[in-house]
Structure formats: structure tokens, C-alpha cells
Write a protein that holds these residues in place. Structure first.
Motif, PDB file in Angstrom:
ATOM      1  N   UNK A   1      17.265  17.749   3.367  1.00 49.48           N
ATOM      2  CA  UNK A   1      18.295  17.506   4.383  1.00 49.48           C
ATOM      3  C   UNK A   1      18.220  16.096   4.948  1.00 49.48           C
ATOM      4  N   UNK A   2      19.318  15.722   5.596  1.00 51.40           N
ATOM      5  CA  UNK A   2      19.412  14.425   6.244  1.00 51.40           C
ATOM      6  C   UNK A   2      19.741  14.629   7.714  1.00 51.40           C
ATOM      7  N   UNK A   3      19.247  13.750   8.580  1.00 54.81           N
ATOM      8  CA  UNK A   3      19.649  13.797   9.990  1.00 54.81           C
ATOM      9  C   UNK A   3      19.419  12.417  10.573  1.00 54.81           C
ATOM     10  N   UNK A   4      20.196  12.068  11.580  1.00 57.82           N
ATOM     11  CA  UNK A   4      19.912  10.830  12.302  1.00 57.82           C
ATOM     12  C   UNK A   4      18.543  10.960  12.946  1.00 57.82           C
ATOM     13  N   UNK A   5      17.713   9.944  12.801  1.00 52.51           N
ATOM     14  CA  UNK A   5      16.382  10.024  13.383  1.00 52.51           C
ATOM     15  C   UNK A   5      15.995   8.693  14.002  1.00 52.51           C
TER      16      UNK A   5
ATOM     17  N   UNK B   1      12.295  15.078   9.906  1.00 57.93           N
ATOM     18  CA  UNK B   1      11.480  13.949   9.435  1.00 57.93           C
ATOM     19  C   UNK B   1      10.052  14.344   9.079  1.00 57.93           C
ATOM     20  N   UNK B   2       9.478  15.301   9.808  1.00 60.13           N
ATOM     21  CA  UNK B   2       8.055  15.585   9.659  1.00 60.13           C
ATOM     22  C   UNK B   2       7.817  16.919   8.931  1.00 60.13           C
ATOM     23  N   UNK B   3       8.504  17.962   9.371  1.00 58.28           N
ATOM     24  CA  UNK B   3       8.365  19.283   8.742  1.00 58.28           C
ATOM     25  C   UNK B   3       9.267  19.372   7.519  1.00 58.28           C
ATOM     26  N   UNK B   4      10.296  18.510   7.451  1.00 60.20           N
ATOM     27  CA  UNK B   4      11.189  18.362   6.313  1.00 60.20           C
ATOM     28  C   UNK B   4      10.878  17.039   5.671  1.00 60.20           C
ATOM     29  N   UNK B   5      11.808  16.394   4.991  1.00 60.72           N
ATOM     30  CA  UNK B   5      13.231  16.748   4.929  1.00 60.72           C
ATOM     31  C   UNK B   5      13.521  17.956   4.050  1.00 60.72           C
ATOM     32  N   UNK B   6      12.502  18.443   3.311  1.00 58.81           N
ATOM     33  CA  UNK B   6      12.749  19.539   2.376  1.00 58.81           C
ATOM     34  C   UNK B   6      12.468  20.875   3.063  1.00 58.81           C
ATOM     35  N   UNK B   7      13.462  21.733   3.078  1.00 60.89           N
ATOM     36  CA  UNK B   7      13.295  23.093   3.595  1.00 60.89           C
ATOM     37  C   UNK B   7      13.377  24.071   2.424  1.00 60.89           C
ATOM     38  N   UNK B   8      12.644  25.170   2.544  1.00 58.48           N
ATOM     39  CA  UNK B   8      12.721  26.223   1.530  1.00 58.48           C
ATOM     40  C   UNK B   8      14.007  27.014   1.750  1.00 58.48           C
ATOM     41  N   UNK B   9      14.559  27.501   0.673  1.00 57.29           N
ATOM     42  CA  UNK B   9      15.817  28.254   0.772  1.00 57.29           C
ATOM     43  C   UNK B   9      15.694  29.393   1.774  1.00 57.29           C
ATOM     44  N   UNK B  10      14.532  30.067   1.753  1.00 55.27           N
ATOM     45  CA  UNK B  10      14.361  31.264   2.583  1.00 55.27           C
ATOM     46  C   UNK B  10      14.395  30.968   4.082  1.00 55.27           C
ATOM     47  N   UNK B  11      14.164  29.725   4.495  1.00 56.14           N
ATOM     48  CA  UNK B  11      14.076  29.431   5.922  1.00 56.14           C
ATOM     49  C   UNK B  11      15.335  28.801   6.499  1.00 56.14           C
ATOM     50  N   UNK B  12      16.298  28.484   5.622  1.00 55.79           N
ATOM     51  CA  UNK B  12      17.468  27.729   6.081  1.00 55.79           C
ATOM     52  C   UNK B  12      18.435  28.613   6.864  1.00 55.79           C
TER      53      UNK B  12
ATOM     54  N   UNK C   1       0.835  -1.201   0.000  1.00 55.19           N
ATOM     55  CA  UNK C   1       0.000   0.000   0.000  1.00 55.19           C
ATOM     56  C   UNK C   1       0.875   1.259   0.000  1.00 55.19           C
ATOM     57  N   UNK C   2       0.820   2.011  -1.091  1.00 56.66           N
ATOM     58  CA  UNK C   2       1.668   3.205  -1.226  1.00 56.66           C
ATOM     59  C   UNK C   2       0.829   4.475  -1.308  1.00 56.66           C
ATOM     60  N   UNK C   3      -0.405   4.391  -0.821  1.00 54.73           N
ATOM     61  CA  UNK C   3      -1.306   5.543  -0.987  1.00 54.73           C
ATOM     62  C   UNK C   3      -0.939   6.736  -0.113  1.00 54.73           C
ATOM     63  N   UNK C   4      -0.073   6.530   0.891  1.00 56.71           N
ATOM     64  CA  UNK C   4       0.279   7.671   1.743  1.00 56.71           C
ATOM     65  C   UNK C   4       1.313   8.591   1.098  1.00 56.71           C
ATOM     66  N   UNK C   5       1.916   8.159  -0.003  1.00 57.64           N
ATOM     67  CA  UNK C   5       2.834   9.062  -0.715  1.00 57.64           C
ATOM     68  C   UNK C   5       2.041  10.159  -1.416  1.00 57.64           C
ATOM     69  N   UNK C   6       2.476  11.396  -1.234  1.00 56.13           N
ATOM     70  CA  UNK C   6       1.843  12.494  -1.952  1.00 56.13           C
ATOM     71  C   UNK C   6       2.845  13.297  -2.771  1.00 56.13           C
ATOM     72  N   UNK C   7       4.123  13.288  -2.358  1.00 53.95           N
ATOM     73  CA  UNK C   7       5.122  14.144  -3.000  1.00 53.95           C
ATOM     74  C   UNK C   7       6.434  13.393  -3.232  1.00 53.95           C
ATOM     75  N   UNK C   8       7.110  13.692  -4.345  1.00 54.96           N
ATOM     76  CA  UNK C   8       8.464  13.173  -4.508  1.00 54.96           C
ATOM     77  C   UNK C   8       9.359  13.791  -3.432  1.00 54.96           C
ATOM     78  N   UNK C   9      10.330  13.023  -2.967  1.00 51.29           N
ATOM     79  CA  UNK C   9      11.199  13.546  -1.907  1.00 51.29           C
ATOM     80  C   UNK C   9      10.743  13.123  -0.531  1.00 51.29           C
ATOM     81  N   UNK C  10       9.536  12.519  -0.444  1.00 54.47           N
ATOM     82  CA  UNK C  10       9.155  11.879   0.818  1.00 54.47           C
ATOM     83  C   UNK C  10      10.010  10.626   0.973  1.00 54.47           C
ATOM     84  N   UNK C  11      10.071  10.090   2.198  1.00 53.37           N
ATOM     85  CA  UNK C  11      10.932   8.937   2.403  1.00 53.37           C
ATOM     86  C   UNK C  11      10.163   7.803   3.067  1.00 53.37           C
ATOM     87  N   UNK C  12      10.839   6.670   3.214  1.00 51.21           N
ATOM     88  CA  UNK C  12      10.226   5.498   3.839  1.00 51.21           C
ATOM     89  C   UNK C  12      11.135   5.009   4.958  1.00 51.21           C
TER      90      UNK C  12
END
Lengths: 252, 304
Positions: free
Chosen positions: A213-217, A239-250, A23-34
Motif C-alpha cells: 500500500x501507499x500513503x502520504x507519510x 511505513x513501519x508495519x507495512x507497506x505490505x499487508x497480508x490479504x487476511x488482515x486488509x 551503505x545498503x545493509x539495512x535492506x532485508x526484503x524486496x518491497x522495502x522502500x527508501x
């Protein structure tokens, strides 16, 4: 949730491609992880998603690098085995955000094992009618992955290696610099020093972007606060608010 | 039908399973996985007087059958908890919640406790005197019987709600600290918090955690936790909430046989978001298997 391994093969000496049915229905965006539970190891391994077919009986393809004992054990899991996986984690790349949606020619910059999530993204951008180009950076020719996959999508692919054994010798930013003016947005995933260099590139050319971004989780779904980072909009969980951050917030 | 109900200081729980503080946030992240109203209750993220970011990363390291964390009490501060987290929680959780109270001084513990005391959604205060990942607070209060008693006494004076003191295992004699808290008025005790541990990366030859040391949790610590619950529960009259490595319904039964009135589940939630749901669903079957009709009947059963 349970997933059946349909493919787990080496792309290079250390990088593997793992395809799972389920079941892969929880994917909504590229760049999400498993988050993959490797039998015999306590914590799950957060792995990047190369592509997926969203369905109850769907499939997802993960690409991972053997970095320690857990991923080494994962590389030995045979076809037909069943793995416990939490799919569709994190925000992923968001091409629908205002600034990104305005882009016509985004540049996708991947470094090493940061390249796989850009594949699903590249497909999504093409579907949206944008004309992406791709810069992929690796250590050596033996480490190059996914060059043909991107080329098969019909997008320009520029490869760099640190030792010059494949493509252009140097960093991804060296190649991207030569493309300045031809791209109007950046999506990037790779080691943090590379992300920082790409950030500098964006600054120099006044281009906006999204950075993965990557981080130990531990948990991977926002509960443990193990992967928090500072941003201009307060603390965020990679993990939750990322892993993708907008340039303006980094904040580096 | 077996009876899984237990009572903590006059408040009945439908079952003894309680996600432990710091592994369940304010419930939000688990809603995507199940209806958290099936829980006995849960203990929310350790809350201090002011907002805290916590320690630098890496904050997590893996171990055999467990993990280290050195989060360092990251939380939005008691005011934000009251104005944002609790109203949000009220929209999807309809049972009394356990409020995890932290501080770096007795005054801070008292202030946080008093503010949370005024919240109708809060059923119990769990006073954490055992966080191993902060300096100058947390465990500093939990490793001395005098300090533990002083915090307990001060918090008790600031609240009408039942006060559970969460004890550190990083002491030579946990029973003496438990008794000091009981004598100071604690309505119950929670134990154990994490065990202080560390890992070193062979690649960098440096500690993996930015904080050098962190709290060890997971199934590896279950026998130690069980032993301490057994020792403390026999020595005090107040209820004990047992925790430490609990992963299965059978672990819950063992904890209760050791003298726990209710049981918290910590690290398991981080590995499997459905851990507590699966434990609660497996509990009746596990009880039937061992001929247990009423869960409270096995309380302290291993003492005799």
C-alpha cells in the motif's frame, strides 16, 4: 546517511531510474522502500526500490514517478551528486511466510509506479525455486516500464494498457483472470483501486496474497503516526508495519 | 569542557534537548538510529484515557520549511502505555521520561495524570491543552485562560510530579494564558504547540488533509515560537520549555537566550531520525564558538 548518485535517467516521460551508492545493509526484503531527501524540500520522498546489492559500499536502484515539485526537482539531480537517504524502511514482501513459502507459481501484479518493487521480489522468488509470472498494467504504451527487465529474468510477462496501445487492452485483473488456475499466490503493488480489484480476484479464486500500500507519510520509520490504517489486527503504520499487508488482515 | 546541564523542577538533565511529544513515539523507533540515553529526556506520545485511532488519512502535508500534521492524538490509551510501553521503554531508556497527558474532559486529564503519576519512570507530566487536531478536547482547553487554569488546578491536585502545561500559539494573548496556568499551580510551561494551518491540492482543489486543517511545525515557525517563549518566559517565574521549529544547536541557544530552561525538538526528528543526536553533539562546539561556558548562564540573556 549519504549516498552518491551514479544514475538518474528517464525510463519514460515521467518515470526515472535512480541508482545510489552507499551503505545498503539495512535492506532485508524486496518491497522495502527508501526515504530520499530532495534538496530544498522539507519532507523526504518515499520511493520504491527496484533492486539493491547489500553491502557497506553497496548500491540501490529506485524507480520513481514525477508527481509534484519534489520529484521534479529530484529528476534534475545529476550523476555524482550526494543525497541523504534512509534505506531499508518498512516490512517489504515476505516470501518466507508459511502460506507464501508453500506457493510454487506466484503471480506478481504491478500497476504503474507500483511495478518496481516486484522486480527485486521476482528475483528472490526465482532464487527460492518458485516459478513466478508477472502481470504489469499501465495507462498507455508510453508509460510501460520494466517489461524487458522482467522478461530478462525468464519469467512470463503479461502487459495490459487501459487504451490497448500495448499488450492486452484493459486492467491487470482482466489479464490475471485468464491465468486463473495457473497461480497459487499473489503479490501486488499499485494504486489502491487496483489493489482492491486484485483482492476481489484473490477472493474469487481462493488465493492468498500480499498487498503493498501507499500513503502520504512524514517520517517513514514509524514515529509520526501519519500513515496509520485500520486492519483486522488493529491499527498499523503503512511505513513501519507495512507497506505490505497480508490479504487476511486488509479492511477496505 | 563546557557545561550543558540544566535542571527542570529539581531533576537534572545532562543537556537541554528533549524530543517533543508526537514526534518520538515511545522511543522505540529511534533506537535503531542511536542510543537515546544521550537525550536530556523525551516527551512521549500524547496519551488519552482510552485508545484512539485518530483522524482519517491523509494526515500529513508538506509546506515550505515545514509540515502540517492532523494525526489526531492516535495512541494506545493510558492503560496500555503503563502495561506495555513503559516496561518496554525501561529496557532501553534509563532516565526520567516526560509523560504527555491529554483529555477530552477535566476528568479524563485527571484520570490519565493520576495513573501516570504512579509510574516511577515518569519524571514530569506535560499536560497538553493545545492539540489542534481533535474536537471537543485539546486546544479547546488551551485557548481560554479559565479553562487552562481549571485543567492545571485539577491535574496538580492529582499528582505529586511536576506539571508542565503545554500551551497553544493559536490565541490572541499567550501571556495571559501562561499566567493563568502559573497562578493555578503549574510548575512549568511548554510552548509552543503547532500553529493551525492548511493546504489545498490544486489537482483536486480540495484540502490535502482529511481533517481539512492541521498543525504547522518545522523551521518555518521558529521565529514565532521564539517570540512567544521570550514573551512568556519574561512574564512568569516558572521554567519554560521552548519549542517550535528547533533544528540546530544554534536554535537551542537562541531559545535559551529567549528564556527557555530546556528545549524540545519536534518535526526535525521526523525528517532526520538523528536530529537530536546531531544537535546534542553540536551543542558544545556552538557554545564554545559563542564563548558560553555554562549553558544556564545564558538563560534569558536576550531580555536585557
Amino acid at each position: 546517511m549519504q549516498y552518491t548518485v551514479t544514475e538518474n535517467r528517464a525510463l519514460t516521460a515521467q518515470v526515472f531510474r535512480l541508482t545510489l551508492m552507499g551503505d545498503t545493509r539495512t535492506f532485508t526484503h524486496p518491497g522495502q522502500f527508501a526515504q530520499v531527501q530532495v534538496p530544498g524540500f522539507y519532507l523526504r520522498r518515499p520511493l520504491s526500490v527496484y533492486d539493491w546489492q547489500p553491502a557497506e559500499a553497496g548500491s540501490m536502484t529506485l524507480v520513481y514517478k514525477v508527481l509534484g515539485e519534489g520529484t521534479r526537482a529530484l529528476a534534475g539531480i545529476p550523476k555524482g551528486a550526494v543525497l541523504d537517504v534512509l534505506p531499508g524502511l518498512g516490512n517489504g514482501f515476505q516470501p518466507e511466510l508459511a502460506q507464501a513459502a508453500k506457493a510454487k507459481a506466484p503471480l506478481l501484479i504491478g500497476g504503474g509506479i507500483g511495478t518496481p518493487p516486484l522486480y527485486g521480489l521476482c528475483k528472490a522468488l526465482l532464487r527460492d525455486g518458485q516459478t513466478p509470472a508477472v502481470v504489469l498494467g499501465f495507462g498507455t504504451a508510453e508509460e510501460v516500464i520494466l517489461q524487458d527487465d522482467f522478461a530478462a529474468l525468464g519469467v512470463p510477462v503479461y502487459v495490459t494498457t487501459l487504451d490497448g496501445s500495448a499488450g492486452r487492452k484493459g486492467f491487470v485483473t482482466d489479464a490475471a483472470e485468464t491465468l486463473a488456475g495457473s497461480f497459487d499466490y499473489v503479490y501486488t503493488c499499485g494504486p489502491e483501486p487496483m489493489l482492491k480489484a486484485v483482492y476481489g480476484l484473490c477472493q474469487r479464486h481462493d488465493v492468498d496474497g500480499q498487498f503493498s500500500f501507499e500513503e502520504r507519510m512524514a517520517c517513514g520509520f514509524g514515529a509520526c503516526m501519519g500513515c496509520s490504517c485500520h486492519t483486522k489486527y488493529g491499527s498499523k503504520r503503512i511505513c513501519k508495519d507495512g507497506p505490505v499487508l497480508l490479504k487476511e488482515e486488509i479492511i477496505w | 569542557m563546557v557545561d550543558t546541564r540544566v535542571t527542570l523542577s529539581g531533576i537534572e538533565l545532562s543537556n537541554p534537548v528533549i524530543p517533543a511529544s508526537g514526534t518520538f513515539g515511545f522511543g522505540q523507533e529511534f533506537r535503531d538510529y542511536y542510543d537515546i540515553n544521550i537525550l536530556g529526556t523525551f516527551s512521549f506520545k500524547g496519551t488519552t484515557g482510552e485508545e484512539r485511532f485518530g483522524n482519517d488519512t491523509p494526515r500529513i502535508a508538506e509546506c515550505t520549511a515545514g509540515m502540517l500534521n492532523a494525526v489526531g492524538l492516535q495512541n494506545p490509551g493510558v492503560e496500555h502505555v503503563i502495561t506495555h510501553e513503559l516496561p518496554q521503554l525501561a529496557t532501553f531508556f534509563h532516565k526520567p521520561v516526560m509523560a504527555n497527558v491529554n483529555g477530552f474532559s477535566i476528568e479524563e486529564y485527571v484520570r490519565v495524570a493520576a495513573m501516570l503519576d504512579a509510574q516511577p519512570a515518569v519524571g514530569w507530566l506535560e499536560v497538553n491543552i493545545s492539540c489542534p487536531n481533535v474536537h471537543g478536547g485539546g486546544m479547546a482547553f488551551g485557548t481560554s485562560a479559565e479553562n487552562a487554569a481549571a485543567v492545571t488546578r485539577a491535574v496538580k491536585a492529582a499528582t505529586h510530579k511536576p506539571v508542565y502545561v503545554k500551551l497553544s500559539p493559536n490565541v490572541t494573548d499567550i501571556v495571559s494564558i501562561a499566567k493563568a496556568c502559573e497562578d493555578a499551580g503549574a510548575d512549568g510551561l511548554s510552548l509552543i504547540n503547532t500553529l493551525l494551518g492548511m493546504r489545498i491540492s490544486l489537482r483536486t482543489q480540495k484540502p490535502i488533509l482529511a481533517n481539512t486543517m492541521g498543525g504547522f511545525s518545522g523551521p518555518a515557525i521558529f521565529p514565532i515560537a521564539l517570540r512567544m517563549v521570550y514573551q512568556v518566559a519574561r512574564a512568569v517565574k516558572v521554567p519554560v520549555i521552548g519549542m517550535g521549529g528547533v533544528t540546530t544547536a544554534e536554535d537551542v541557544l537562541e531559545m535559551m537566550l529567549a528564556g527557555a530552561t530546556a528545549v524540545q525538538v519536534g518535526a526535525a526528528n521526523l525528517v532526520n531520525p538523528l536530529a537530536c543526536k546531531e544537535i546534542i553533539e553540536a551543542l558544545p562546539q556552538a557554545m564554545e564558538k559563542y564563548g558560553i561556558q555554562t549553558l544556564t548562564d545564558i538563560f534569558g540573556g536576550a531580555w536585557k
